[in-house]
Design an enzyme around this catalytic site. Structure first.
Site, mmCIF file in Angstrom:
data_model
loop_
_atom_site.group_PDB
_atom_site.id
_atom_site.type_symbol
_atom_site.label_atom_id
_atom_site.label_comp_id
_atom_site.label_asym_id
_atom_site.label_seq_id
_atom_site.Cartn_x
_atom_site.Cartn_y
_atom_site.Cartn_z
ATOM 1 N N GLY A 47 -43.206 -34.336 -108.172
ATOM 2 C CA GLY A 47 -42.715 -33.430 -107.134
ATOM 3 C C GLY A 47 -41.209 -33.435 -107.057
ATOM 4 O O GLY A 47 -40.515 -33.910 -107.960
ATOM 5 N N ASP A 48 -40.711 -32.924 -105.959
ATOM 6 C CA ASP A 48 -39.265 -32.839 -105.747
ATOM 7 C C ASP A 48 -38.648 -34.173 -105.341
ATOM 8 O O ASP A 48 -37.461 -34.417 -105.575
ATOM 9 C CB ASP A 48 -38.987 -31.835 -104.621
ATOM 10 C CG ASP A 48 -39.657 -32.287 -103.328
ATOM 11 O OD1 ASP A 48 -40.873 -32.597 -103.359
ATOM 12 O OD2 ASP A 48 -38.974 -32.356 -102.293
ATOM 13 N N ARG A 82 -48.277 -34.984 -112.377
ATOM 14 C CA ARG A 82 -47.435 -34.013 -111.656
ATOM 15 C C ARG A 82 -46.316 -34.766 -110.930
ATOM 16 O O ARG A 82 -46.530 -35.743 -110.242
ATOM 17 C CB ARG A 82 -48.287 -33.247 -110.635
ATOM 18 C CG ARG A 82 -47.501 -32.295 -109.741
ATOM 19 C CD ARG A 82 -47.123 -32.926 -108.411
ATOM 20 N NE ARG A 82 -46.557 -31.962 -107.480
ATOM 21 C CZ ARG A 82 -45.964 -32.310 -106.338
ATOM 22 N NH1 ARG A 82 -45.855 -33.582 -106.003
ATOM 23 N NH2 ARG A 82 -45.472 -31.396 -105.541
ATOM 24 N N THR A 107 -44.267 -37.444 -96.708
ATOM 25 C CA THR A 107 -43.217 -38.112 -97.482
ATOM 26 C C THR A 107 -42.213 -38.746 -96.524
ATOM 27 O O THR A 107 -41.975 -38.219 -95.436
ATOM 28 C CB THR A 107 -42.505 -37.055 -98.353
ATOM 29 O OG1 THR A 107 -43.419 -36.634 -99.350
ATOM 30 C CG2 THR A 107 -41.244 -37.581 -99.007
ATOM 31 N N GLY A 123 -43.383 -29.554 -102.672
ATOM 32 C CA GLY A 123 -42.340 -29.929 -103.618
ATOM 33 C C GLY A 123 -41.918 -28.855 -104.600
ATOM 34 O O GLY A 123 -40.743 -28.772 -104.969
ATOM 35 N N THR A 157 -38.636 -33.147 -97.263
ATOM 36 C CA THR A 157 -40.086 -33.294 -97.357
ATOM 37 C C THR A 157 -40.697 -31.904 -97.307
ATOM 38 O O THR A 157 -40.053 -30.966 -96.842
ATOM 39 C CB THR A 157 -40.641 -34.182 -96.232
ATOM 40 O OG1 THR A 157 -42.072 -34.234 -96.336
ATOM 41 C CG2 THR A 157 -40.272 -33.651 -94.844
ATOM 42 N N GLY A 158 -41.915 -31.780 -97.781
ATOM 43 C CA GLY A 158 -42.572 -30.477 -97.767
ATOM 44 C C GLY A 158 -43.150 -30.168 -99.129
ATOM 45 O O GLY A 158 -43.208 -31.049 -99.997
HETATM 46 N N1 ASP Z 1 -42.384 -33.191 -101.323
HETATM 47 C C1 ASP Z 1 -43.509 -34.003 -101.689
HETATM 48 C C2 ASP Z 1 -44.031 -33.549 -103.034
HETATM 49 O O1 ASP Z 1 -44.203 -32.362 -103.229
HETATM 50 C C3 ASP Z 1 -44.624 -33.958 -100.714
HETATM 51 C C4 ASP Z 1 -44.262 -34.155 -99.275
HETATM 52 O O2 ASP Z 1 -43.115 -34.050 -98.866
HETATM 53 O O3 ASP Z 1 -45.161 -34.447 -98.504
HETATM 54 O O4 ASP Z 1 -44.323 -34.374 -103.840
#
Ligand code: ASP
Length: 315
Positions: free
Chosen positions: A212-213, A210, A182, A236, A233-234
């Site tokens: 995400g965050d 779906r 992300t 979500g 990022t990470g």
């Molecule tokens: N945070 C993002 C999500 O869960 C994914 C990512 O950061 O790579 O959609």
């Protein structure tokens, strides 16, 4: 009194392999160059974060725009949010499938709509009515990601036979080997305003629909002149349960430094929900923090005095 501008960007946090490091570094540095041009000529933090994120959405290295991870049906489904710390106006899009640069649509929502958030066809219709060209979903799909999805699903099928497929299917919040690419940007402009933007293709093999965050206010992105600008990022699901970007901004509003608050956010993410990821956060006085609890994170920043970028910083 004019403020010295600051720009910080990230391009994901995970156990990024060595052979992907150069592309990530190039990508975050390109985003800095473009966003900085906006700030340097006196432009707004909001414009700077939008332009920086567009560069990374256009770069297939990252999980944003073309080249994003595919969902379970083999389609790209994108989420993005942009937020203005001066006015608290925000624009978000979720589950869009026909926009090359979802952050551009998010910006239109922020600037031209009384609403904050549009999803799916409604978001695309809104964007198209305001002059943003729609594309085919296939134009966002690249062979690397088709291959990645196929091998993931093949592995999943194998594990399902051996009974532990459910974990892989749902994704594991503590598996740092799963890519999180992300992108996000935070900026302070010469008028002392801050802004943030985050854009993503979400997680590999996610269920269609779906969210995400990344595009949720206060989770993957937040900006308020009275606290801070943040982008995460990470994985979500854990991040959104903690409303992590706002949690971090609140620490700064309470008088803590961004450097400390960013690290605390990562500790909290790990301790409370066993989550992993990274965060960039910037306060109005120009202090910023970059932290991750994954082996690597792609980041870059620029101030009037210094431009730096990195990936190899181990947590
Ligand atoms: N945070 C993002 C999500 O869960 C994914 C990512 O950061 O790579 O959609």
């Amino acid at each position: 009194m004019p403020t010295d501008p600051v720009l910080v960007v990230h391009g994901g946090a995970w156990a990024m392999p060595d052979d992907m490091v150069d592309a990530h570094l190039r990508g975050v540095n390109n985003a800095i160059s473009t966003g900085w041009r906006v700030l340097d000529r006196g432009g707004s933090a909001l414009d700077a974060v939008e332009e920086a994120v567009v560069i990374m959405e256009d770069d297939e290295t990252f999980d944003a725009g073309r080249g994003s991870f595919l969902n379970r049906d083999g389609r790209v489904q994108l989420d993005a949010l942009i937020m203005d710390g001066a006015t608290l106006r925000a624009g978000g899009v979720g589950c869009v499938e026909h926009l090359r640069n979802p952050v551009r649509a998010a910006r239109k929502i922020l600037s031209e709509s009384p609403h904050v958030y549009f999803v799916a066809e409604g978001a695309e219709k809104f964007a198209a009515e305001r002059g943003i060209a729609l594309c085919k979903n296939e134009e966002l799909v690249i062979p690397r990601e088709v291959e990645r999805l196929h091998s993931y699903q093949a592995e999943l099928a194998k594990r399902t036979q051996s009974q532990d497929g459910n974990d892989l299917f749902a994704g594991s919040p503590d598996d740092v080997t799963i890519s999180h690419d992300t992108v996000g940007a935070i900026a302070l402009d010469c008028n002392g305003n801050i802004a943030a933007a985050t854009s993503t293709g979400g997680t590999l093999n996610k269920a269609p629909g779906r969210l995400g965050d990344s595009s949720l206010i206060g989770c993957g992105c937040y900006a308020d002149n009275e606290s801070a600008a943040a982008s995460t990022t990470g994985w979500g699901e854990p991040i959104m349960k903690l409303v992590l970007a706002k949690w971090t901004a609140d620490r700064i509003a309470a008088g803590n430094l961004p450097e400390w608050s960013a690290q605390e956010a990562m500790n909290y993410l790990k301790q409370r929900v066993n989550g992993h990821g990274g965060i960039i956060v910037l306060s109005r006085d120009g202090h910023f923090g970059i932290a991750h609890n994954t082996p690597r994170m792609a980041w870059a920043y620029k101030t009037v005095k210094k431009h730096d970028a990195g990936i190899l910083r181990e947590s």
